[in-house]
Each structure stands twice: as structure tokens, then as C-alpha cells.
Motif scaffolding. Sequence first.
Motif, PDB file in Angstrom:
ATOM      1  N   SER A 235       0.855  -1.184   0.000  1.00 48.51           N
ATOM      2  CA  SER A 235       0.000   0.000   0.000  1.00 48.51           C
ATOM      3  C   SER A 235       0.891   1.234   0.000  1.00 48.51           C
ATOM      4  O   SER A 235       1.651   1.464   0.951  1.00 48.51           O
ATOM      5  N   GLY A 237       1.369   5.553  -0.531  1.00 54.93           N
ATOM      6  CA  GLY A 237       0.609   6.757  -0.203  1.00 54.93           C
ATOM      7  C   GLY A 237      -0.191   6.612   1.075  1.00 54.93           C
ATOM      8  O   GLY A 237      -1.136   7.367   1.319  1.00 54.93           O
ATOM      9  N   VAL A 238       0.207   5.648   1.903  1.00 50.72           N
ATOM     10  CA  VAL A 238      -0.523   5.343   3.139  1.00 50.72           C
ATOM     11  C   VAL A 238       0.464   5.258   4.297  1.00 50.72           C
ATOM     12  O   VAL A 238       1.600   4.812   4.124  1.00 50.72           O
ATOM     13  N   GLN A 241      -1.829   5.619  11.424  1.00 49.31           N
ATOM     14  CA  GLN A 241      -2.467   6.687  12.202  1.00 49.31           C
ATOM     15  C   GLN A 241      -2.330   6.446  13.705  1.00 49.31           C
ATOM     16  O   GLN A 241      -2.041   7.356  14.462  1.00 49.31           O
ATOM     17  N   THR A 251      -3.911   5.526   7.749  1.00 48.85           N
ATOM     18  CA  THR A 251      -4.422   6.861   7.413  1.00 48.85           C
ATOM     19  C   THR A 251      -5.520   6.814   6.358  1.00 48.85           C
ATOM     20  O   THR A 251      -6.216   7.815   6.157  1.00 48.85           O
ATOM     21  N   ASP A 252      -5.688   5.689   5.672  1.00 49.44           N
ATOM     22  CA  ASP A 252      -6.785   5.580   4.709  1.00 49.44           C
ATOM     23  C   ASP A 252      -8.064   5.051   5.337  1.00 49.44           C
ATOM     24  O   ASP A 252      -9.033   4.751   4.634  1.00 49.44           O
ATOM     25  N   GLY A 253      -8.051   4.914   6.672  1.00 53.65           N
ATOM     26  CA  GLY A 253      -9.243   4.509   7.391  1.00 53.65           C
ATOM     27  C   GLY A 253      -9.320   3.036   7.732  1.00 53.65           C
ATOM     28  O   GLY A 253     -10.160   2.620   8.536  1.00 53.65           O
ATOM     29  N   ARG A 254      -8.474   2.211   7.146  1.00 49.87           N
ATOM     30  CA  ARG A 254      -8.512   0.783   7.451  1.00 49.87           C
ATOM     31  C   ARG A 254      -8.054   0.505   8.880  1.00 49.87           C
ATOM     32  O   ARG A 254      -7.135   1.156   9.379  1.00 49.87           O
TER      33      ARG A 254
END
Length: 457
Positions: A235, A237-238, A241, A251-254
Motif C-alpha cells: 500500500s 501513499g498510506v 495513524q 491513514t486511509d481509514g482501514r
Amino acid sequence: MARPKILVVGAGFAGVECVRRLERRLRPDEAELSLVTPSSYQLYLPLLPQVASGVLTPQSIAVSLRRSRKFRTRIIPGGAIGVDVKAKVCVIRKITGEIVNERYDRIVLAPGSVTRTFDIPGLVDNARGMKTLAEAVFIRDHVIAQLDLADASQDEAERASRLQFVVVGGGYAGTETAACLQRLTTTAVKRYPRLDANLIKWHLIDIAPKLMPELGDKLGASAMKILSRRGIDVSLGVSVQKVSPEEITFTDGRVLPSRTLIWTAGVVASPLIATLGAETIRGRLAVTPEMNLPGDEEVFALGDAAAVPDLAKDQDGAFCPPTAQHAQRQGRKVADNVIASLRGEPLRPYVHKDLGLVVDLGGRDAVSKPLGIELRGIPAQAVARGYHWSALRTNVAKIRVLTNWVLNAAAGDDFVRTGFLSRTPVALRDFELTDSYLTPDEIREHVEEPGQGVLDR
């Protein structure tokens, strides 16, 4: 007349190369050489992922400094925690806990780097690094332990979470770590008949848009294909968090249930550099092309801790990357410049063009770019391992590494834990003691008022 004292801080590629050169080119009566290091070995960092995956034994890449009969440098067992350049004193905390003031006439700062972290909730308490020999051995124990614990568990959710592994950092260290450990777990799970091999999943995460951009688009794409073929989820660009002991939020919510986060998202200069109070560039000590402090031919810095101008590139503001290739060559050039400063001769700038890149992905998989030539597969693997083997400093280390490679190729992997998990689990904050350095005020106090356990040399 007393011999001038040359103090080298750090036993990495840069420090050891500098010491070896000084020993060869200085007569014993010309200078007194001392090396500050907590461990009397040079760690061959590029092969750490192979230690973590069990291909190599830890001892094979820890090259002893004391084996050489010609080694005449005094080893000070400890770590430098502060430098007063005006007083020409380096403050050292020995492995006994005693703090001493070591005076010098010339100092070479090669303390290396530490893992770069960010203010991410739970990161330093739950992530593991890949910067030291102990971390590599611990990670191997931890990964195998997850297989054992998953096999023993009756809870399907716990079993699934223990078989999810995350590596953050799409550089060489992170990519090789993910590739080598994925290969280990894929082979090991065959010995666990109760575990579903499809539950084992490796994730490689990086905030950058490309994986190992230094390789170029074609080789980078080849590396991506190899990882994808092995089932490693990449992955880009991630980032992370937050982290807890049992799950990782991206950071993509996963939100991924996982007990393993290996953090390899870059390095920063050793905190020792900040104690000098000198100019820094992105945390690295600003030095001249001759690798000394501007206007001061008694303080030299190199390797990961120094922003050495890259004169081989036709652009202003370019600095040498923190690689072993540059560190070794900088070590030799700094040694020459230290000798020149003692003899009243002119210093010479460091100029070196990178000779290429090698990435060992385990087994027969590799991508390499020696002298700009793009290689894949077995030829790339031969170049990668040939380069690493030739770069090892002693014949003993070369024999050990070669023997380990042959044995692993012939007999396969062993899946034995060595006992590191028999005590309280440790994480990033426990291996890299970044809070042990002194402030400028504390350094002045130790230098001006020695005592209270401080030995003034």
C-alpha cells in the motif's frame, strides 16, 4: 612530547573504516587512537533482514574488532552522550554506567543514526525496529511466536490477528525485511497442520508514491511484481495513524487486527549531533566537503550523522545519502584528512559516485542495478550476495556467511525461537535509548565541574 589524541565515535561502517586507515597510515608514536562503542564489533547492517529471517546467524554479521592482531586502537566500551567542542571533551557513559570526560585533539563523529519515528499514538510502545542485531533476533522470535500462539489458540479472531504482519517503510530495509520474513512464514506454516496458510498475510506500507524509487521505474515494477506474486499486499501513499497491542489503524481509514508492526520508515542522525550546538541540515551535522566543521579542522563528522555535500552530482544542495557505500569511503577520506590536519597539510574533499544498488528479496528473487545495469532474478541475486560477501571485513565473517547461505539453500529454514520472548515484550523505545543524551547545559556541568562519578581524563 605527548602524542595527540584522536577519538573516533561509533563502530559502524564509517568509524571502523576510519580507524583501520588511521592504524595503517599513522606510526604508533604519531597519535593515540581511541574508539567509543558499546559493543566491540562492527555490525553489517544490510544483512539484518537475513538474520531476522534465520538465513544467517547473528554472529556471522557481527564482525569482531578484537580478532585482528594488528588492531591497536583502545576501545572505550560505552556511548558518547555529549560533545563540548570548545573544551575538546567528549562525555561518555560507559557500559558500567560511569560517566567520563574524554579529552581529544581530533574527534571523528560517526555515531550513525537511529530509527525515525513520528508522533503516532502507540508507535514507540508497540512497534519493533530493524536497526540493531538484538532487534533482528527479537523480531525472528516474535514472528515465530505468532505462529505458535495462533496454533495454540481456539479463538478464530485471535488466530487471524496473529497471522497479520505489517512492515512500514518501502525503502531497502523495509522491502527486504517484508520479503525475507514472508518467505520464512510461508515455509514455516507447512509445519503447522492446524493453521490455514491463507490466513497469513504480510502488508508493506509506505507514504511515498513509489517503492524504492532509486531503482528506477522498471526495476521498481519488477520488485512490485515479485512481492505481489508472493502475496505481499503493498500500500503506497498510506501511513499509520495509531497503533495498539492488537490492531493498527491506517491513514486511509482501514483498521487491521494485528500483533506485529515492524517500523523501518527511515532514519535520523544520532541525538549526539544535537549536543554540539552546531548547524544541522535535516538533523545531520553540516560539514564541509572535507567533512570537518566549517572553520574547525579538529572536528570531523561523516556517515549517517553528517550532511556531506555530494560533489559528484551537478546540483547545489545535494548531500550524500546515508548508505554503507558512502560511509565506508567517507571513513577512509576522513582518516586521510585527520592525518593531514596533524601534519599541517591541506585537506581534500570527498567525491564518490554511487556504484549501484542491490536488493535481496530472499530465495532466488532479487533486483540489482550495478553500474547502471538493470538485473533481475538469479543474476541480480548473485550480484547482491557477491557484493555483500566481498564487503565483509574479515575472512572469518566471509566464511560464516557463505556457510550459512549454503546450509540454508541445502537444508532450508529452522523455526526455533531462542528465548527472547521469555521476558516482558520490548518495542522501539526499549532498543534505541534516544533519551540518554545530555543537554548542552549538562555537558558544560560535567566538563567544568567533574566529579560525582565523573572521571576527568
